[in-house]
Scaffold this active site. Structure first.
Site, short mmCIF file in Angstrom:
data_model
loop_
_atom_site.label_atom_id
_atom_site.label_comp_id
_atom_site.label_asym_id
_atom_site.label_seq_id
_atom_site.Cartn_x
_atom_site.Cartn_y
_atom_site.Cartn_z
N ASP A 125 10.29 13.73 39.73
CA ASP A 125 9.59 14.27 38.47
C ASP A 125 8.00 14.19 38.86
OD1 ASP A 125 8.61 13.97 35.83
OD2 ASP A 125 8.01 12.35 35.51
N HIS A 132 -2.52 17.71 30.81
CA HIS A 132 -2.12 15.80 31.18
C HIS A 132 -2.53 15.47 31.94
CE1 HIS A 132 0.29 12.81 30.72
NE2 HIS A 132 1.50 12.86 32.31
N GLU A 199 7.77 10.84 27.32
CA GLU A 199 6.90 11.97 27.55
C GLU A 199 7.38 12.76 27.81
OE1 GLU A 199 5.74 10.80 31.97
OE2 GLU A 199 3.95 10.36 31.08
N GLU A 201 8.94 16.46 28.04
CA GLU A 201 8.88 16.98 29.34
C GLU A 201 10.28 18.07 29.91
OE1 GLU A 201 8.50 15.09 33.52
OE2 GLU A 201 7.71 13.30 32.72
N ASP A 233 10.69 11.21 29.60
CA ASP A 233 10.71 10.36 30.87
C ASP A 233 9.78 9.11 30.13
OD1 ASP A 233 9.71 8.87 32.87
OD2 ASP A 233 8.04 10.10 33.44
N ARG A 237 3.43 1.65 29.75
CA ARG A 237 2.81 2.10 30.14
C ARG A 237 1.76 0.94 30.78
NH1 ARG A 237 2.65 7.20 31.07
NH2 ARG A 237 2.94 8.41 29.43
N GLN A 240 3.17 0.48 34.37
CA GLN A 240 3.25 1.31 34.87
C GLN A 240 1.72 0.91 35.26
OE1 GLN A 240 2.90 4.74 33.29
NE2 GLN A 240 1.99 5.96 34.78
N LYS A 253 8.93 3.28 34.54
CA LYS A 253 9.23 4.56 35.04
C LYS A 253 10.97 4.38 34.81
CE LYS A 253 6.23 7.21 34.23
NZ LYS A 253 5.30 8.20 33.64
N THR A 257 15.61 7.61 32.09
CA THR A 257 15.15 9.02 31.64
C THR A 257 16.27 9.90 30.36
OG1 THR A 257 14.61 9.32 33.33
CG2 THR A 257 14.56 10.96 32.40
N GLU A 363 -1.69 10.09 25.83
CA GLU A 363 -2.28 10.78 25.73
C GLU A 363 -3.02 11.01 23.81
OE1 GLU A 363 -2.51 14.97 27.74
OE2 GLU A 363 -0.67 13.93 28.02
CA CA Z 1 6.90 12.28 33.50
#
Ligand code: CA
Length: 420
Positions: A125, A132, A199, A201, A233, A237, A240, A253, A257, A363
């Site tokens: 990844d 971002h 996320e 992606e 993904d 948080r 993480q 993570k 996925t 974000e």
């Molecule tokens: Ca990612």
């Protein structure tokens, strides 16, 4: 079923003959899986078409590459074979080739079970969107440390986990994990994640790889890309932010996925190639390319709360990506690391300059400080149990669309106890 009528009906859909995305499916009442191609609201069984000799020109080898439960055998054949198969399919769909008589090779989309399209060996990844990385850097480290000084020099990435990659539709279990101690001198918490995020992606599948010790030049890099998928993904948080230093993402993570079931061939995306952002400072020579390396793919993420209406969280574009897929491959292999058929590489969260173009809740809510109003009285900071997150993507020129379909997952409550 009349193939040419299906083609006519498909013309106005995002799965027109300009697209022809691949998938792996099981026909009704059959446990076995094989490769299919989407056309409008139908699927073509590529195994049957291969057995009927449609792809003789492609020289796919003595063994079937489509009567297989994954795309790996086909995508390992390389760019020339991919092109010849596409050419043969287009000849069939234009009426220039006769469909194999007496054979059933068309299924209504709704009648089949879609499976993970590829056996993924390794998953990497990237972190290739400047917007971002800058936003996340500002949320985590403050305004003066938005980008670390390696970021503009190389496409930052980490090695992810292939075993927990699932296809769209699979439920996503809220993970348990260690989070930062409330008392800085006390033990960490161990509880279900309270800061579950998505996320947005784009992922891409590697066809032929490189030998260990060799590298792939940026000029040749796109020859190794079979096709693209939408990728979520999922990110915890709170787990993480406690675990990530000094070695990067791990349990925050690797619990899940999600990828979309349709693999859009890179060949279908050529009309949508555009220039990416200007790179300043200029990258080192091994990362420089004369070819435009970005693709104009419009992307959206939608949140549907339990018993609620879908709410669009963001609207962004793959062409915002600072580091192109070709640069990512050239960098990934520059030390001799070998890619293999079926490897999955992902772009990292795709965010744009505007607030409405941010590709994750971290974000969009600015670290949890700015709740999102879902318009029905509900608010969200992080994902709640029962929420469904859907990513969609498409390319559009002069009214004609090529679609990626959708990538969805619903949050399932955490196991009731840590010893599940
Ligand atoms: Ca990612």
């Amino acid at each position: 079923m009349d193939l040419l009528k299906i083609v006519r009906d498909a013309e106005s859909s995002e799965f027109s003959p300009r697209n022809l995305p691949y998938c792996v499916f099981s026909p009704p009442q059959e446990p076995s899986a094989r490769v299919g191609v989407r056309l409008g609201n139908f699927l073509l069984d590529m195994g049957v078409l291969e057995s009927a000799g449609l792809f003789k020109q492609a020289a796919l080898g003595p063994k079937s590459v489509f009567n297989q439960p994954s795309l790996n055998a086909f995508i390992a054949c390389g760019k020339t074979a991919w092109h010849e198969v596409r050419r043969a399919l287009l000849a069939l769909l234009s009426g220039a080739r006769r469909p194999p008589g007496g054979l059933s090779f068309i299924y209504p989309r709704q009648s089949v079970l879609l499976r993970l399209p590829v056996e993924i060996g390794d998953y990497t990844d990237f972190y290739a969107s400047k917007h971002h990385a800058s936003n996340v850097g500002e949320v985590l480290r403050g305004k003066d440390q938005r980008l670390l000084n390696n970021w503009l020099r190389l496409p930052v990435a980490y090695h992810g986990r292939a075993s927990s990659i699932v296809v769209s539709g699979a439920g996503i279990r809220r993970p348990w994990g260690q989070t930062r101690p409330r008392d800085p001198n006390g033990p960490p918490e161990f509880s279900p994640s309270a800061r579950l995020d998505f996320e947005l992606e784009v992922g891409y599948l590697i066809g032929p790889g490189n030998s260990l010790g060799d590298s792939i030049s940026i000029k040749a890099a796109e020859d190794h890309i079979f096709g693209l998928v939408l990728l979520n993904d999922w990110s915890a948080r709170d787990i993480q932010s406690w675990e990530y230093q000094p070695l990067g993402p791990f349990l925050g993570k690797n619990f899940a996925t999600t990828i979309s079931p349709w693999v859009v061939p890179l060949e279908a995306l050529q009309p949508y190639r555009v220039a990416g952002p200007k790179q300043d400072p200029a990258p080192l020579p091994y990362l420089q390319s004369e070819q435009d390396g970005a693709f104009d793919i419009q992307l959206e993420a939608w949140l549907t709360p339990p018993n609620g209406q879908p709410h669009r969280l963001c609207y962004t574009n793959f062409s915002y990506l600072y580091w192109s897929m070709a640069q990512q491959i050239a960098h990934h292999t520059s030390n001799g690391c070998n890619l293999r058929p079926g490897d999955l590489l992902a772009s990292g969260t795709v965010s744009g300059p505007e607030k409405s173009e941010r590709g994750c809740l971290l974000e969009l809510t600015w670290g949890g400080d700015e709740p999102i109003d879902l318009g029905d009285g509900n608010q969200r900071v992080w994902l709640q149990d029962g929420d469904e997150l859907t990513i969609t993507g498409w390319c559009e020129r002069e009214g004609a669309r090529i679609g990626f379909g959708s990538n969805s997952g619903r949050i399932i409550p955490a196991h009731p106890s840590p010893q599940h």
